[in-house]
Design a protein around this motif. Sequence first.
Motif, PDB file in Angstrom:
ATOM      1  N   TRP A 189      54.851  35.011  43.730  1.00  0.00           N
ATOM      2  CA  TRP A 189      53.883  36.031  43.336  1.00  0.00           C
ATOM      3  C   TRP A 189      52.505  35.390  43.353  1.00  0.00           C
ATOM      4  O   TRP A 189      52.272  34.391  42.665  1.00  0.00           O
ATOM      5  CB  TRP A 189      54.241  36.563  41.956  1.00  0.00           C
ATOM      6  CG  TRP A 189      53.468  37.763  41.547  1.00  0.00           C
ATOM      7  CD1 TRP A 189      53.749  39.061  41.832  1.00  0.00           C
ATOM      8  CD2 TRP A 189      52.285  37.782  40.754  1.00  0.00           C
ATOM      9  NE1 TRP A 189      52.816  39.894  41.270  1.00  0.00           N
ATOM     10  CE2 TRP A 189      51.882  39.118  40.596  1.00  0.00           C
ATOM     11  CE3 TRP A 189      51.493  36.793  40.153  1.00  0.00           C
ATOM     12  CZ2 TRP A 189      50.770  39.506  39.886  1.00  0.00           C
ATOM     13  CZ3 TRP A 189      50.378  37.171  39.451  1.00  0.00           C
ATOM     14  CH2 TRP A 189      50.030  38.513  39.322  1.00  0.00           C
ATOM     15  N   ILE A 190      51.616  35.924  44.162  1.00  0.00           N
ATOM     16  CA  ILE A 190      50.283  35.356  44.356  1.00  0.00           C
ATOM     17  C   ILE A 190      49.244  36.345  43.851  1.00  0.00           C
ATOM     18  O   ILE A 190      49.119  37.451  44.374  1.00  0.00           O
ATOM     19  CB  ILE A 190      50.037  35.033  45.845  1.00  0.00           C
ATOM     20  CG1 ILE A 190      51.105  34.037  46.340  1.00  0.00           C
ATOM     21  CG2 ILE A 190      48.631  34.505  46.054  1.00  0.00           C
ATOM     22  CD1 ILE A 190      51.144  33.887  47.840  1.00  0.00           C
ATOM     23  N   ASN A 191      48.520  35.942  42.827  1.00  0.00           N
ATOM     24  CA  ASN A 191      47.465  36.783  42.263  1.00  0.00           C
ATOM     25  C   ASN A 191      46.162  36.532  42.998  1.00  0.00           C
ATOM     26  O   ASN A 191      45.762  35.381  43.195  1.00  0.00           O
ATOM     27  CB  ASN A 191      47.290  36.475  40.772  1.00  0.00           C
ATOM     28  CG  ASN A 191      46.084  37.190  40.195  1.00  0.00           C
ATOM     29  OD1 ASN A 191      45.123  36.551  39.795  1.00  0.00           O
ATOM     30  ND2 ASN A 191      46.113  38.500  40.161  1.00  0.00           N
ATOM     31  N   THR A 192      45.501  37.601  43.424  1.00  0.00           N
ATOM     32  CA  THR A 192      44.207  37.487  44.077  1.00  0.00           C
ATOM     33  C   THR A 192      43.409  38.771  43.896  1.00  0.00           C
ATOM     34  O   THR A 192      43.961  39.861  44.041  1.00  0.00           O
ATOM     35  CB  THR A 192      44.339  37.189  45.587  1.00  0.00           C
ATOM     36  OG1 THR A 192      43.028  37.189  46.183  1.00  0.00           O
ATOM     37  CG2 THR A 192      45.212  38.204  46.296  1.00  0.00           C
ATOM     38  N   PRO A 193      42.127  38.644  43.577  1.00  0.00           N
ATOM     39  CA  PRO A 193      41.301  39.850  43.530  1.00  0.00           C
ATOM     40  C   PRO A 193      41.002  40.381  44.939  1.00  0.00           C
ATOM     41  O   PRO A 193      40.534  41.495  45.096  1.00  0.00           O
ATOM     42  CB  PRO A 193      40.024  39.384  42.825  1.00  0.00           C
ATOM     43  CG  PRO A 193      39.959  37.921  43.096  1.00  0.00           C
ATOM     44  CD  PRO A 193      41.387  37.447  43.183  1.00  0.00           C
ATOM     45  N   ALA A 225      48.641  48.056  39.783  1.00  0.00           N
ATOM     46  CA  ALA A 225      48.168  46.957  40.626  1.00  0.00           C
ATOM     47  C   ALA A 225      48.188  47.355  42.096  1.00  0.00           C
ATOM     48  O   ALA A 225      49.029  48.142  42.525  1.00  0.00           O
ATOM     49  CB  ALA A 225      49.040  45.729  40.417  1.00  0.00           C
ATOM     50  N   THR A 226      47.251  46.793  42.844  1.00  0.00           N
ATOM     51  CA  THR A 226      47.269  46.933  44.296  1.00  0.00           C
ATOM     52  C   THR A 226      48.022  45.727  44.838  1.00  0.00           C
ATOM     53  O   THR A 226      47.664  44.585  44.534  1.00  0.00           O
ATOM     54  CB  THR A 226      45.840  46.989  44.861  1.00  0.00           C
ATOM     55  OG1 THR A 226      45.153  48.099  44.255  1.00  0.00           O
ATOM     56  CG2 THR A 226      45.843  47.155  46.369  1.00  0.00           C
ATOM     57  N   GLU A 227      49.079  45.995  45.619  1.00  0.00           N
ATOM     58  CA  GLU A 227      49.977  44.929  46.040  1.00  0.00           C
ATOM     59  C   GLU A 227      50.514  45.175  47.446  1.00  0.00           C
ATOM     60  O   GLU A 227      50.512  46.300  47.925  1.00  0.00           O
ATOM     61  CB  GLU A 227      51.189  44.841  45.100  1.00  0.00           C
ATOM     62  CG  GLU A 227      50.839  44.621  43.661  1.00  0.00           C
ATOM     63  CD  GLU A 227      52.054  44.564  42.744  1.00  0.00           C
ATOM     64  OE1 GLU A 227      51.912  44.003  41.658  1.00  0.00           O
ATOM     65  OE2 GLU A 227      53.140  45.071  43.108  1.00  0.00           O
ATOM     66  N   HIS A 281      54.521  37.869  47.484  1.00  0.00           N
ATOM     67  CA  HIS A 281      54.097  39.105  46.827  1.00  0.00           C
ATOM     68  C   HIS A 281      52.632  38.927  46.421  1.00  0.00           C
ATOM     69  O   HIS A 281      52.332  38.151  45.515  1.00  0.00           O
ATOM     70  CB  HIS A 281      54.989  39.305  45.597  1.00  0.00           C
ATOM     71  CG  HIS A 281      54.788  40.589  44.900  1.00  0.00           C
ATOM     72  ND1 HIS A 281      55.831  41.253  44.306  1.00  0.00           N
ATOM     73  CD2 HIS A 281      53.704  41.352  44.673  1.00  0.00           C
ATOM     74  CE1 HIS A 281      55.383  42.351  43.728  1.00  0.00           C
ATOM     75  NE2 HIS A 281      54.089  42.428  43.944  1.00  0.00           N
ATOM     76  N   PHE A 282      51.728  39.591  47.098  1.00  0.00           N
ATOM     77  CA  PHE A 282      50.297  39.507  46.828  1.00  0.00           C
ATOM     78  C   PHE A 282      49.906  40.668  45.907  1.00  0.00           C
ATOM     79  O   PHE A 282      50.223  41.814  46.202  1.00  0.00           O
ATOM     80  CB  PHE A 282      49.481  39.592  48.121  1.00  0.00           C
ATOM     81  CG  PHE A 282      49.637  38.408  49.025  1.00  0.00           C
ATOM     82  CD1 PHE A 282      48.673  37.419  49.069  1.00  0.00           C
ATOM     83  CD2 PHE A 282      50.753  38.274  49.837  1.00  0.00           C
ATOM     84  CE1 PHE A 282      48.803  36.323  49.907  1.00  0.00           C
ATOM     85  CE2 PHE A 282      50.895  37.180  50.685  1.00  0.00           C
ATOM     86  CZ  PHE A 282      49.918  36.204  50.709  1.00  0.00           C
ATOM     87  N   SER A 283      49.194  40.363  44.824  1.00  0.00           N
ATOM     88  CA  SER A 283      48.835  41.396  43.838  1.00  0.00           C
ATOM     89  C   SER A 283      47.479  41.095  43.216  1.00  0.00           C
ATOM     90  O   SER A 283      47.130  39.936  43.013  1.00  0.00           O
ATOM     91  CB  SER A 283      49.893  41.437  42.737  1.00  0.00           C
ATOM     92  OG  SER A 283      49.545  42.359  41.744  1.00  0.00           O
ATOM     93  N   ASP A 284      46.755  42.154  42.864  1.00  0.00           N
ATOM     94  CA  ASP A 284      45.484  41.962  42.162  1.00  0.00           C
ATOM     95  C   ASP A 284      45.651  42.057  40.642  1.00  0.00           C
ATOM     96  O   ASP A 284      44.666  42.029  39.908  1.00  0.00           O
ATOM     97  CB  ASP A 284      44.424  42.926  42.666  1.00  0.00           C
ATOM     98  CG  ASP A 284      44.699  44.389  42.336  1.00  0.00           C
ATOM     99  OD1 ASP A 284      45.746  44.706  41.723  1.00  0.00           O
ATOM    100  OD2 ASP A 284      43.869  45.238  42.705  1.00  0.00           O
ATOM    101  N   LEU A 285      46.884  42.160  40.157  1.00  0.00           N
ATOM    102  CA  LEU A 285      47.126  42.254  38.728  1.00  0.00           C
ATOM    103  C   LEU A 285      46.783  40.941  38.040  1.00  0.00           C
ATOM    104  O   LEU A 285      47.307  39.890  38.393  1.00  0.00           O
ATOM    105  CB  LEU A 285      48.591  42.611  38.447  1.00  0.00           C
ATOM    106  CG  LEU A 285      48.960  42.743  36.970  1.00  0.00           C
ATOM    107  CD1 LEU A 285      48.269  43.958  36.344  1.00  0.00           C
ATOM    108  CD2 LEU A 285      50.463  42.853  36.809  1.00  0.00           C
ATOM    109  N   GLU A 286      45.892  40.983  37.063  1.00  0.00           N
ATOM    110  CA  GLU A 286      45.546  39.802  36.263  1.00  0.00           C
ATOM    111  C   GLU A 286      46.614  39.587  35.203  1.00  0.00           C
ATOM    112  O   GLU A 286      46.981  40.521  34.505  1.00  0.00           O
ATOM    113  CB  GLU A 286      44.185  39.971  35.598  1.00  0.00           C
ATOM    114  CG  GLU A 286      43.026  39.792  36.526  1.00  0.00           C
ATOM    115  CD  GLU A 286      42.822  38.355  36.946  1.00  0.00           C
ATOM    116  OE1 GLU A 286      43.095  37.422  36.158  1.00  0.00           O
ATOM    117  OE2 GLU A 286      42.364  38.161  38.106  1.00  0.00           O
ATOM    118  N   MET A 287      47.082  38.393  35.081  1.00  0.00           N
ATOM    119  CA  MET A 287      48.073  38.067  34.045  1.00  0.00           C
ATOM    120  C   MET A 287      47.484  37.083  33.068  1.00  0.00           C
ATOM    121  O   MET A 287      46.703  36.297  33.351  1.00  0.00           O
ATOM    122  CB  MET A 287      49.326  37.485  34.654  1.00  0.00           C
ATOM    123  CG  MET A 287      50.081  38.487  35.470  1.00  0.00           C
ATOM    124  SD  MET A 287      51.745  37.889  35.621  1.00  0.00           S
ATOM    125  CE  MET A 287      52.659  39.332  35.805  1.00  0.00           C
TER     126      MET A 287
END
Length: 134
Positions: free
Chosen positions: A83-87, A114-116, A128-134
Motif C-alpha cells: 500500500w503506497i500513500n501519495t498525494p 480515498a482516490t486509489e 495499491h496507490f492511495s491518497d488516504l492519509e494514515m
Amino acid sequence: MLVPEGQYMNRLFPNLMVQDMEQTLTFYQNLGFSVLSKMPEESPVWALVELDGIKIMFQSKPSLTAEFPQLADQQSGGALTLWINTPNVKKYFERASIQCKLLKPLGVTDYNGATEFVLRDPDGFILHFSDLEM
C-alpha cells in the motif's frame, strides 16, 4: 522489548523475491522508479529502487533461497499488498495506466473517500496507490 527504550525503528524496505530481475527492474523503471543500487552491476541478483521516498528491494529467487532455504517452495507474489500513500495518486495513475494492466482503475472508494488504483507487477505483487492519509 524488541526496540530498546529511547530508540525507534523508522524504515521498512520490503525485499521481494523475483523470477526475472531485468523484467522487474524495467517494469518499475517504467512506473518512474529509479534504480539506486544493484549487485552485481552486470546480471544483478539484488536491486534497490526508489520513487519519491518509497524504496523496494528485489532479490532473485535463486539468491534469496540460497540465503533462506525455507523460501524455496514459495511462489513470487506473496499473500500481501504493498500500500503506497501519495498525494499525487492521479499523476502515478496516468503513468501506470499506460504501462500496466490495472486490477482496479482510478476511483474514489465508498468506504473512506480515498482516490486509489491498484496494479499487479510481473511477479504477482499487488501495488495499491492511495491518497488516504494514515
